[in-house]
Write a protein that holds these residues in place. Structure first.
Motif, mmCIF file in Angstrom:
data_model
loop_
_atom_site.group_PDB
_atom_site.id
_atom_site.type_symbol
_atom_site.label_atom_id
_atom_site.label_comp_id
_atom_site.label_asym_id
_atom_site.label_seq_id
_atom_site.Cartn_x
_atom_site.Cartn_y
_atom_site.Cartn_z
ATOM 1 N N UNK A 1 0.928 -1.159 -0.179
ATOM 2 C CA UNK A 1 -0.033 0.099 0.028
ATOM 3 C C UNK A 1 0.914 1.149 0.089
ATOM 4 N N UNK A 2 1.023 1.941 -1.247
ATOM 5 C CA UNK A 2 1.858 3.070 -1.260
ATOM 6 C C UNK A 2 1.143 4.066 -1.926
ATOM 7 N N UNK A 3 1.812 5.297 -1.443
ATOM 8 C CA UNK A 3 1.515 6.641 -2.501
ATOM 9 C C UNK A 3 2.745 7.206 -3.215
ATOM 10 N N UNK A 4 2.586 7.226 -4.450
ATOM 11 C CA UNK A 4 3.522 7.571 -5.377
ATOM 12 C C UNK A 4 3.252 9.095 -5.811
ATOM 13 N N UNK A 5 4.272 10.133 -6.007
ATOM 14 C CA UNK A 5 4.063 11.328 -6.691
ATOM 15 C C UNK A 5 5.087 11.379 -7.811
ATOM 16 N N UNK A 6 4.581 12.263 -8.773
ATOM 17 C CA UNK A 6 5.460 12.455 -10.111
ATOM 18 C C UNK A 6 4.496 12.494 -10.995
ATOM 19 N N UNK A 7 5.083 12.184 -12.302
ATOM 20 C CA UNK A 7 4.596 12.032 -13.539
ATOM 21 C C UNK A 7 4.024 10.714 -13.616
ATOM 22 N N UNK A 8 2.691 10.547 -13.760
ATOM 23 C CA UNK A 8 1.691 9.447 -13.728
ATOM 24 C C UNK A 8 0.810 9.564 -14.545
ATOM 25 N N UNK A 9 0.732 8.415 -15.343
ATOM 26 C CA UNK A 9 -0.381 8.489 -16.671
ATOM 27 C C UNK A 9 -1.317 7.106 -16.678
ATOM 28 N N UNK A 10 -2.404 7.160 -17.099
ATOM 29 C CA UNK A 10 -3.385 5.982 -16.761
ATOM 30 C C UNK A 10 -4.129 5.953 -18.197
ATOM 31 N N UNK A 11 -4.399 5.068 -19.063
ATOM 32 C CA UNK A 11 -5.184 5.046 -20.054
ATOM 33 C C UNK A 11 -5.770 3.425 -20.405
ATOM 34 N N UNK A 12 -6.913 3.292 -20.875
ATOM 35 C CA UNK A 12 -7.421 2.334 -21.330
ATOM 36 C C UNK A 12 -6.560 1.799 -22.747
ATOM 37 N N UNK A 13 -6.424 0.590 -22.844
ATOM 38 C CA UNK A 13 -5.791 0.105 -23.995
ATOM 39 C C UNK A 13 -6.366 -1.334 -24.537
ATOM 40 N N UNK A 14 -6.384 -1.461 -25.904
ATOM 41 C CA UNK A 14 -7.190 -2.786 -26.385
ATOM 42 C C UNK A 14 -6.041 -3.561 -27.080
ATOM 43 N N UNK A 15 -6.027 -4.784 -26.368
ATOM 44 C CA UNK A 15 -5.057 -5.981 -27.212
ATOM 45 C C UNK A 15 -5.980 -7.005 -27.391
ATOM 46 N N UNK A 16 -5.706 -7.648 -28.773
ATOM 47 C CA UNK A 16 -6.435 -8.760 -28.837
ATOM 48 C C UNK A 16 -7.742 -8.819 -28.670
ATOM 49 N N UNK A 17 -8.621 -7.722 -28.704
ATOM 50 C CA UNK A 17 -9.975 -7.606 -28.553
ATOM 51 C C UNK A 17 -10.360 -7.443 -26.977
ATOM 52 N N UNK A 18 -9.329 -7.517 -26.056
ATOM 53 C CA UNK A 18 -9.505 -7.282 -24.602
ATOM 54 C C UNK A 18 -9.154 -6.027 -24.224
ATOM 55 N N UNK A 19 -10.006 -5.460 -23.226
ATOM 56 C CA UNK A 19 -9.619 -4.005 -22.652
ATOM 57 C C UNK A 19 -8.620 -4.165 -21.382
ATOM 58 N N UNK A 20 -7.638 -3.339 -21.411
ATOM 59 C CA UNK A 20 -6.831 -3.335 -20.259
ATOM 60 C C UNK A 20 -6.585 -1.915 -20.008
ATOM 61 N N UNK A 21 -6.198 -1.669 -18.469
ATOM 62 C CA UNK A 21 -5.757 -0.244 -18.152
ATOM 63 C C UNK A 21 -4.213 -0.464 -17.999
#
Length: 101
Positions: free
Chosen positions: A23-43
């Motif tokens: 369990x941790x908190x991190x600061x800095x440059x953080x990016x999140x996005x949804x992606x599609x691979x082989x027809x499956x959704x990932x974060x």
């Protein structure tokens, strides 16, 4: 607050991450996005490379969840995600890819 990160990156300055025994908190440059691979959704979550012990704990984790924050406002809260891949990107950030359980 978004219910799914979507394919457009969410930029944050803080992440609160919980994974198995970590369990941790991190600061800095953080990016999140949804992606599609082989027809499956990932974060895909890109984190600043932090303490090696935290990185190893995350690499051993089976599942994780996180909250993204920017300027004190919560932007996104993930559901529990199963870890599918952990890698480094071209600039050395730690990238965690997961999907809902």
């Amino acid at each position: 607050m978004r219910t799914f990160p979507g394919t457009h990156p969410i930029k944050a300055d803080t992440v609160h991450l919980t994974a198995d025994t970590l369990s941790v908190s991190m600061t800095g440059s953080i990016t999140c996005q949804g992606i599609l691979r082989h027809g499956l959704g990932f974060v895909e979550l890109a984190l600043p490379d932090a303490d090696p012990q935290q990185r190893r704990a995350l690499e051993r984790a089976a599942q994780y969840e996180f909250e993204l924050w920017r300027g004190g406002a919560c932007l996104y809260q993930s559901p529990p995600l199963r870890v599918h891949e952990i890698r480094r990107d071209s600039i050395g950030a730690l990238v965690v890819t997961g999907a809902p359980r």
